[in-house]
Design a protein around this motif. Structure first.
Motif, PDB file in Angstrom:
ATOM      1  N   VAL A 197      39.477  36.576  98.801  1.00  0.00           N
ATOM      2  CA  VAL A 197      40.508  36.634  97.761  1.00  0.00           C
ATOM      3  C   VAL A 197      41.630  35.660  98.101  1.00  0.00           C
ATOM      4  CG1 VAL A 197      42.225  38.102  96.634  1.00  0.00           C
ATOM      5  CG2 VAL A 197      39.940  39.001  97.121  1.00  0.00           C
ATOM      6  N   GLN A 198      42.028  35.623  99.356  1.00  0.00           N
ATOM      7  CA  GLN A 198      43.078  34.693  99.772  1.00  0.00           C
ATOM      8  C   GLN A 198      42.630  33.248  99.589  1.00  0.00           C
ATOM      9  OE1 GLN A 198      46.208  35.351 100.419  1.00  0.00           O
ATOM     10  NE2 GLN A 198      46.623  33.181 100.684  1.00  0.00           N
ATOM     11  N   SER A 199      41.389  32.958  99.939  1.00  0.00           N
ATOM     12  CA  SER A 199      40.856  31.596  99.750  1.00  0.00           C
ATOM     13  C   SER A 199      40.849  31.215  98.281  1.00  0.00           C
ATOM     14  CB  SER A 199      39.442  31.500 100.318  1.00  0.00           C
ATOM     15  OG  SER A 199      39.454  31.659 101.709  1.00  0.00           O
ATOM     16  N   LEU A 200      40.504  32.177  97.427  1.00  0.00           N
ATOM     17  CA  LEU A 200      40.509  31.931  95.983  1.00  0.00           C
ATOM     18  C   LEU A 200      41.923  31.623  95.503  1.00  0.00           C
ATOM     19  CD1 LEU A 200      38.988  31.942  93.252  1.00  0.00           C
ATOM     20  CD2 LEU A 200      39.536  34.380  93.105  1.00  0.00           C
ATOM     21  N   ARG A 201      42.892  32.380  95.971  1.00  0.00           N
ATOM     22  CA  ARG A 201      44.294  32.141  95.583  1.00  0.00           C
ATOM     23  C   ARG A 201      44.761  30.755  96.026  1.00  0.00           C
ATOM     24  NH1 ARG A 201      46.135  38.057  97.480  1.00  0.00           N
ATOM     25  NH2 ARG A 201      45.715  39.144  95.551  1.00  0.00           N
ATOM     26  N   GLU A 202      44.409  30.384  97.245  1.00  0.00           N
ATOM     27  CA  GLU A 202      44.822  29.075  97.759  1.00  0.00           C
ATOM     28  C   GLU A 202      44.162  27.937  96.986  1.00  0.00           C
ATOM     29  OE1 GLU A 202      43.883  29.283 101.917  1.00  0.00           O
ATOM     30  OE2 GLU A 202      45.423  30.795 102.311  1.00  0.00           O
ATOM     31  N   LEU A 203      42.881  28.101  96.686  1.00  0.00           N
ATOM     32  CA  LEU A 203      42.180  27.084  95.914  1.00  0.00           C
ATOM     33  C   LEU A 203      42.762  26.965  94.512  1.00  0.00           C
ATOM     34  CD1 LEU A 203      39.803  25.141  96.290  1.00  0.00           C
ATOM     35  CD2 LEU A 203      38.299  26.939  95.433  1.00  0.00           C
ATOM     36  N   ALA A 204      43.076  28.105  93.906  1.00  0.00           N
ATOM     37  CA  ALA A 204      43.679  28.105  92.570  1.00  0.00           C
ATOM     38  C   ALA A 204      45.023  27.398  92.590  1.00  0.00           C
ATOM     39  CB  ALA A 204      43.832  29.543  92.076  1.00  0.00           C
ATOM     40  N   ALA A 205      45.832  27.682  93.601  1.00  0.00           N
ATOM     41  CA  ALA A 205      47.140  27.031  93.704  1.00  0.00           C
ATOM     42  C   ALA A 205      46.992  25.528  93.880  1.00  0.00           C
ATOM     43  CB  ALA A 205      47.922  27.629  94.873  1.00  0.00           C
ATOM     44  N   ALA A 206      46.013  25.123  94.662  1.00  0.00           N
ATOM     45  CA  ALA A 206      45.781  23.689  94.876  1.00  0.00           C
ATOM     46  C   ALA A 206      45.372  22.988  93.589  1.00  0.00           C
ATOM     47  CB  ALA A 206      44.715  23.492  95.950  1.00  0.00           C
ATOM     48  N   HIS A 207      44.708  23.718  92.699  1.00  0.00           N
ATOM     49  CA  HIS A 207      44.275  23.139  91.421  1.00  0.00           C
ATOM     50  C   HIS A 207      45.253  23.425  90.288  1.00  0.00           C
ATOM     51  CE1 HIS A 207      39.986  23.314  93.169  1.00  0.00           C
ATOM     52  NE2 HIS A 207      40.439  22.078  93.253  1.00  0.00           N
ATOM     53  N   GLY A 208      46.349  24.116  90.598  1.00  0.00           N
ATOM     54  CA  GLY A 208      47.373  24.371  89.590  1.00  0.00           C
ATOM     55  C   GLY A 208      46.955  25.353  88.511  1.00  0.00           C
ATOM     56  N   ARG A 209      46.170  26.346  88.873  1.00  0.00           N
ATOM     57  CA  ARG A 209      45.769  27.343  87.878  1.00  0.00           C
ATOM     58  C   ARG A 209      45.784  28.727  88.495  1.00  0.00           C
ATOM     59  NH1 ARG A 209      40.443  24.094  87.002  1.00  0.00           N
ATOM     60  NH2 ARG A 209      39.543  24.162  89.059  1.00  0.00           N
ATOM     61  N   SER A 210      45.596  29.725  87.670  1.00  0.00           N
ATOM     62  CA  SER A 210      45.605  31.113  88.148  1.00  0.00           C
ATOM     63  C   SER A 210      44.324  31.407  88.916  1.00  0.00           C
ATOM     64  CB  SER A 210      45.714  32.076  86.958  1.00  0.00           C
ATOM     65  OG  SER A 210      44.515  32.043  86.200  1.00  0.00           O
ATOM     66  N   SER A 211      44.368  32.483  89.689  1.00  0.00           N
ATOM     67  CA  SER A 211      43.165  32.910  90.413  1.00  0.00           C
ATOM     68  C   SER A 211      42.039  33.241  89.439  1.00  0.00           C
ATOM     69  CB  SER A 211      43.471  34.137  91.270  1.00  0.00           C
ATOM     70  OG  SER A 211      44.359  33.810  92.305  1.00  0.00           O
ATOM     71  N   GLU A 212      42.400  33.850  88.330  1.00  0.00           N
ATOM     72  CA  GLU A 212      41.396  34.197  87.324  1.00  0.00           C
ATOM     73  C   GLU A 212      40.747  32.947  86.736  1.00  0.00           C
ATOM     74  OE1 GLU A 212      41.046  36.708  83.157  1.00  0.00           O
ATOM     75  OE2 GLU A 212      42.839  36.918  84.380  1.00  0.00           O
ATOM     76  N   ALA A 213      41.558  31.944  86.427  1.00  0.00           N
ATOM     77  CA  ALA A 213      41.016  30.690  85.893  1.00  0.00           C
ATOM     78  C   ALA A 213      40.150  29.983  86.934  1.00  0.00           C
ATOM     79  CB  ALA A 213      42.147  29.779  85.434  1.00  0.00           C
ATOM     80  N   GLU A 214      40.573  30.041  88.179  1.00  0.00           N
ATOM     81  CA  GLU A 214      39.790  29.422  89.259  1.00  0.00           C
ATOM     82  C   GLU A 214      38.450  30.141  89.409  1.00  0.00           C
ATOM     83  OE1 GLU A 214      39.093  26.524  92.077  1.00  0.00           O
ATOM     84  OE2 GLU A 214      40.828  26.696  90.769  1.00  0.00           O
ATOM     85  N   HIS A 215      38.476  31.455  89.326  1.00  0.00           N
ATOM     86  CA  HIS A 215      37.256  32.246  89.418  1.00  0.00           C
ATOM     87  C   HIS A 215      36.296  31.882  88.288  1.00  0.00           C
ATOM     88  CE1 HIS A 215      35.455  36.567  89.915  1.00  0.00           C
ATOM     89  NE2 HIS A 215      34.635  35.633  90.301  1.00  0.00           N
ATOM     90  N   ARG A 216      36.816  31.751  87.065  1.00  0.00           N
ATOM     91  CA  ARG A 216      35.975  31.345  85.925  1.00  0.00           C
ATOM     92  C   ARG A 216      35.357  29.980  86.161  1.00  0.00           C
ATOM     93  NH1 ARG A 216      40.005  33.860  82.659  1.00  0.00           N
ATOM     94  NH2 ARG A 216      41.098  31.882  82.505  1.00  0.00           N
ATOM     95  N   GLU A 217      36.144  29.045  86.688  1.00  0.00           N
ATOM     96  CA  GLU A 217      35.649  27.694  86.943  1.00  0.00           C
ATOM     97  C   GLU A 217      34.542  27.697  88.003  1.00  0.00           C
ATOM     98  OE1 GLU A 217      34.937  23.710  86.789  1.00  0.00           O
ATOM     99  OE2 GLU A 217      36.056  24.929  85.372  1.00  0.00           O
ATOM    100  N   ILE A 218      34.738  28.459  89.064  1.00  0.00           N
ATOM    101  CA  ILE A 218      33.726  28.548  90.123  1.00  0.00           C
ATOM    102  C   ILE A 218      32.428  29.127  89.569  1.00  0.00           C
ATOM    103  CG2 ILE A 218      33.123  29.743  92.264  1.00  0.00           C
ATOM    104  CD1 ILE A 218      36.135  29.494  93.034  1.00  0.00           C
TER     105      ILE A 218
END
Length: 78
Positions: free
Chosen positions: A14-35
Motif C-alpha cells: 500500500v505504501q509503495s502504491l501511494r509513493e508511485l501514485a505521488a510520483a505520477h501525480g495521481r491518487s492511489s486509486e487512479a494509480e491502482h486502476r492504471e496498474i
C-alpha cells in the motif's frame, strides 16, 4: 463502471502504491486502476505452435540435414 475491493493487502505494498501514485501525480486509486489496466490489457502472447506457423516455408528438408562430422568438433571461428 464496477467497483473492486481488495482486502488483506500488505502495508508495504500500500505504501509503495501511494509513493508511485505521488510520483505520477495521481491518487492511489487512479494509480491502482492504471496498474490493473496495464497488466490486464497486454496483448496475448502467442503459443510456440502459433509462432512456428508464422515461419516461412523456405528450403528443402535436405538443406537442414545433419552432416556426419565423424565426431570432430567443428572449427567455427577460424
Amino acid at each position: 463502471m464496477a467497483n473492486l475491493l481488495v482486502r488483506g493487502v500488505d502495508d508495504a505494498l500500500v505504501q509503495s502504491l501511494r509513493e508511485l501514485a505521488a510520483a505520477h501525480g495521481r491518487s492511489s486509486e487512479a494509480e491502482h486502476r492504471e496498474i490493473l489496466a496495464r497488466a490486464l490489457r497486454r496483448p496475448k502472447r502467442k503459443s510456440f505452435a502459433e509462432v512456428l506457423m508464422t515461419m516461412p516455408d523456405v528450403g528443402e528438408d535436405a538443406d537442414f540435414q545433419r552432416v556426419d562430422d565423424a565426431g570432430e568438433v567443428a572449427r567455427v571461428f577460424d
